[in-house]
Design a protein around this motif. Structure first.
Motif, mmCIF file in Angstrom:
data_model
loop_
_atom_site.group_PDB
_atom_site.id
_atom_site.type_symbol
_atom_site.label_atom_id
_atom_site.label_comp_id
_atom_site.label_asym_id
_atom_site.label_seq_id
_atom_site.Cartn_x
_atom_site.Cartn_y
_atom_site.Cartn_z
ATOM 1 N N PHE A 139 0.875 -1.393 0.049
ATOM 2 C CA PHE A 139 0.091 -0.140 0.003
ATOM 3 C C PHE A 139 0.749 1.239 0.024
ATOM 4 O O PHE A 139 0.669 2.254 -0.630
ATOM 5 N N SER A 140 1.845 1.206 0.887
ATOM 6 C CA SER A 140 2.856 2.490 0.842
ATOM 7 C C SER A 140 3.420 2.667 -0.560
ATOM 8 O O SER A 140 3.546 3.771 -1.172
ATOM 9 N N ILE A 141 3.882 1.528 -1.110
ATOM 10 C CA ILE A 141 4.442 1.640 -2.560
ATOM 11 C C ILE A 141 3.462 2.273 -3.425
ATOM 12 O O ILE A 141 3.819 2.946 -4.333
ATOM 13 N N ALA A 142 2.367 1.782 -3.458
ATOM 14 C CA ALA A 142 1.312 2.187 -4.501
ATOM 15 C C ALA A 142 0.940 3.625 -4.293
ATOM 16 O O ALA A 142 0.795 4.561 -5.015
ATOM 17 N N CYS A 143 0.929 4.031 -2.917
ATOM 18 C CA CYS A 143 0.780 5.671 -2.744
ATOM 19 C C CYS A 143 1.970 6.388 -3.074
ATOM 20 O O CYS A 143 1.695 7.358 -3.973
ATOM 21 N N VAL A 144 3.058 5.816 -3.076
ATOM 22 C CA VAL A 144 4.245 6.771 -3.473
ATOM 23 C C VAL A 144 4.296 6.648 -5.006
ATOM 24 O O VAL A 144 4.425 7.857 -5.643
ATOM 25 N N ASN A 145 3.883 5.745 -5.718
ATOM 26 C CA ASN A 145 3.875 5.848 -7.354
ATOM 27 C C ASN A 145 2.568 6.892 -7.575
ATOM 28 O O ASN A 145 2.874 7.360 -8.682
ATOM 29 N N ILE A 146 1.615 6.858 -6.888
ATOM 30 C CA ILE A 146 0.668 7.690 -7.253
ATOM 31 C C ILE A 146 0.998 9.366 -7.136
ATOM 32 O O ILE A 146 1.072 10.050 -8.012
ATOM 33 N N TYR A 147 1.507 9.583 -6.006
ATOM 34 C CA TYR A 147 1.979 10.783 -5.638
ATOM 35 C C TYR A 147 3.210 11.314 -6.766
ATOM 36 O O TYR A 147 3.577 12.519 -7.019
ATOM 37 N N TYR A 160 0.622 5.446 6.762
ATOM 38 C CA TYR A 160 0.417 6.789 7.137
ATOM 39 C C TYR A 160 1.006 7.873 6.407
ATOM 40 O O TYR A 160 0.500 8.780 5.755
ATOM 41 N N ALA A 161 2.333 7.615 6.220
ATOM 42 C CA ALA A 161 3.171 8.564 5.496
ATOM 43 C C ALA A 161 3.055 8.564 4.090
ATOM 44 O O ALA A 161 3.003 9.461 3.399
ATOM 45 N N SER A 162 2.598 7.510 3.592
ATOM 46 C CA SER A 162 2.275 7.409 2.226
ATOM 47 C C SER A 162 1.060 8.169 1.721
ATOM 48 O O SER A 162 0.730 8.726 1.017
ATOM 49 N N GLY A 163 -0.232 8.024 2.889
ATOM 50 C CA GLY A 163 -1.326 8.663 2.523
ATOM 51 C C GLY A 163 -1.091 10.128 2.631
ATOM 52 O O GLY A 163 -1.822 10.874 2.086
ATOM 53 N N ILE A 164 -0.427 10.596 3.670
ATOM 54 C CA ILE A 164 -0.218 11.789 3.963
ATOM 55 C C ILE A 164 0.534 12.546 2.519
ATOM 56 O O ILE A 164 0.176 13.698 2.217
ATOM 57 N N ALA A 165 1.480 11.842 2.011
ATOM 58 C CA ALA A 165 2.316 12.282 0.969
ATOM 59 C C ALA A 165 1.246 12.506 -0.325
ATOM 60 O O ALA A 165 1.272 13.541 -1.005
ATOM 61 N N VAL A 166 0.192 11.564 -0.630
ATOM 62 C CA VAL A 166 -0.904 11.596 -1.594
ATOM 63 C C VAL A 166 -1.574 12.911 -1.386
ATOM 64 O O VAL A 166 -1.793 13.808 -2.288
ATOM 65 N N VAL A 167 -2.039 13.183 -0.267
ATOM 66 C CA VAL A 167 -2.858 14.297 0.234
ATOM 67 C C VAL A 167 -2.165 15.627 -0.117
ATOM 68 O O VAL A 167 -2.796 16.489 -0.617
ATOM 69 N N LEU A 178 7.561 20.057 -1.229
ATOM 70 C CA LEU A 178 6.844 20.168 -0.047
ATOM 71 C C LEU A 178 6.392 18.812 0.298
ATOM 72 O O LEU A 178 6.571 18.534 1.490
ATOM 73 N N THR A 179 6.110 17.881 -0.448
ATOM 74 C CA THR A 179 5.414 16.558 -0.096
ATOM 75 C C THR A 179 6.547 16.066 0.598
ATOM 76 O O THR A 179 6.593 15.095 1.506
ATOM 77 N N GLU A 180 7.723 15.911 -0.289
ATOM 78 C CA GLU A 180 9.100 15.179 0.414
ATOM 79 C C GLU A 180 9.335 15.661 1.420
ATOM 80 O O GLU A 180 9.720 14.808 2.559
#
Length: 320
Positions: free
Chosen positions: A64-72, A206-213, A237-239
């Motif tokens: 899930f974390s990697i998927a969110c990272v790829n999204i953002y 949580y970190a991955s979700g925060i990154a996307v938002v 800013l996201t990073e």
């Protein structure tokens, strides 16, 4: 041309698949003869079955974390294309590719050190894990700082011949994006040297979700106002937010005062190197591969000379 898209996709995905498949014969030979207990002999299939049962929850968290990272990572290009035009996407993509060119070099150490720190924490050697994680961070920053400052310094002479003069607008964009390598390097060490060995899967999610938002929100606000630079600001800013959050989560395993007490010296040496490298480019004027090679060689030499006393003192201190 556009008719080669299918072949291109097959080559890119096929090579990634092949590189993984080549590892499996050795893995099977290694694990098939492994004795998990004194009287019981396991084959590869029982080992895989047991491992999946034990680690499935963690695997899904990491997925899930990697998927969110790829999204953002990719959504900023999608939003640029929809809110501006495709030429902006091209400029941003080329700049990002150049800025992330040293990513593999900068993050290689984290993959090497992960098993070591995991073993230390598994043996309840918290002090040893803390020292190893902090030393990994310092070495990573020792590499990342000059690489990032160096790319920013040689952008004027590198981009005209590497991408052609039609992409001169990539120079300021690349210089703004280059800071993400420092943030990614720091975040990568915290993730692989602290959060993963400590089994802090929830924090990674949580970190991955925060990154996307953060990324989507920043792009929606900044791209209409600043254009391509808005996407750059959103990425940085996201990073930054993700890095600060992960560092806070891993603060118990990082000797932050010791880390910052060392890396500011590396940063100062990197700034001196970057100024010298930029000045060499101004003197040579011609934007050619020779100029870039000269800048890289002299820059590396200056940085090594500037940091040599620090390294020598550290080596001597560790041997006493």
């Amino acid at each position: 041309d556009e008719n080669c898209l299918l072949v291109y996709c097959l080559l890119m995905s096929g090579m990634a698949l092949l590189s993984q498949l080549l590892l499996w014969p050795g893995v099977i030979r290694l694990l098939s003869g492994e004795r998990m207990e004194e009287t019981e002999h396991y084959n590869i299939y029982s080992i895989v079955k047991r491992s999946i049962r034990e680690h499935l929850k963690s695997i899904f968290a990491l997925f899930f974390s990697i998927a969110c990272v790829n999204i953002y990572i990719n959504i900023d290009k999608l939003m640029l294309g929809n809110m501006l035009d495709m030429s902006s996407v091209g400029i941003y993509t080329y700049s990002e590719n150049l800025a992330k060119l040293p990513y593999g070099i900068v993050t290689a150490l984290t993959a090497v050190m992960l098993p070591r720190i995991s073993r230390l924490l598994a043996d309840n050697d918290i002090a040893g894990g803390r020292r190893a994680a902090s030393e990994t961070m310092k070495v990573t920053m020792y590499i990342a700082l000059p690489v990032c400052m160096g790319i920013a310094a040689i952008a004027d002479t590198l981009i005209p011949w590497y991408y052609s003069r039609e992409f001169l607008i990539c120079i300021p964009v690349t210089r703004m994006l280059i800071v993400i390598i420092l943030l990614i390097a720091w975040s990568g060490v915290v993730t692989s040297q602290c959060l993963v060995p400590m089994k802090r899967d929830k924090e990674l999610v949580y970190a991955s979700g925060i990154a996307v938002v953060v990324n989507v929100t920043a792009n929606l606000i900044l791209i209409p106002v600043l254009g391509i630079y808005g996407a750059v600001a959103g990425t940085v800013l996201t990073e930054l937010v993700v890095t600060l959050y992960k560092t806070w989560c891993a603060r118990s395993l990082l000797l932050l005062s010791d880390i910052f007490g060392q890396i500011w010296k590396y940063a100062l040496a990197a700034v001196v190197m970057a100024i010298a490298v930029w000045y060499i480019g101004e003197i040579m004027e011609a934007a050619t591969p020779v100029t870039t090679l000269v800048q890289i060689f002299i820059g590396a030499l200056i940085y090594i000379l500037c940091t040599a006393p620090l390294i020598i003192r550290k080596v001597r201190g560790s041997t006493l």
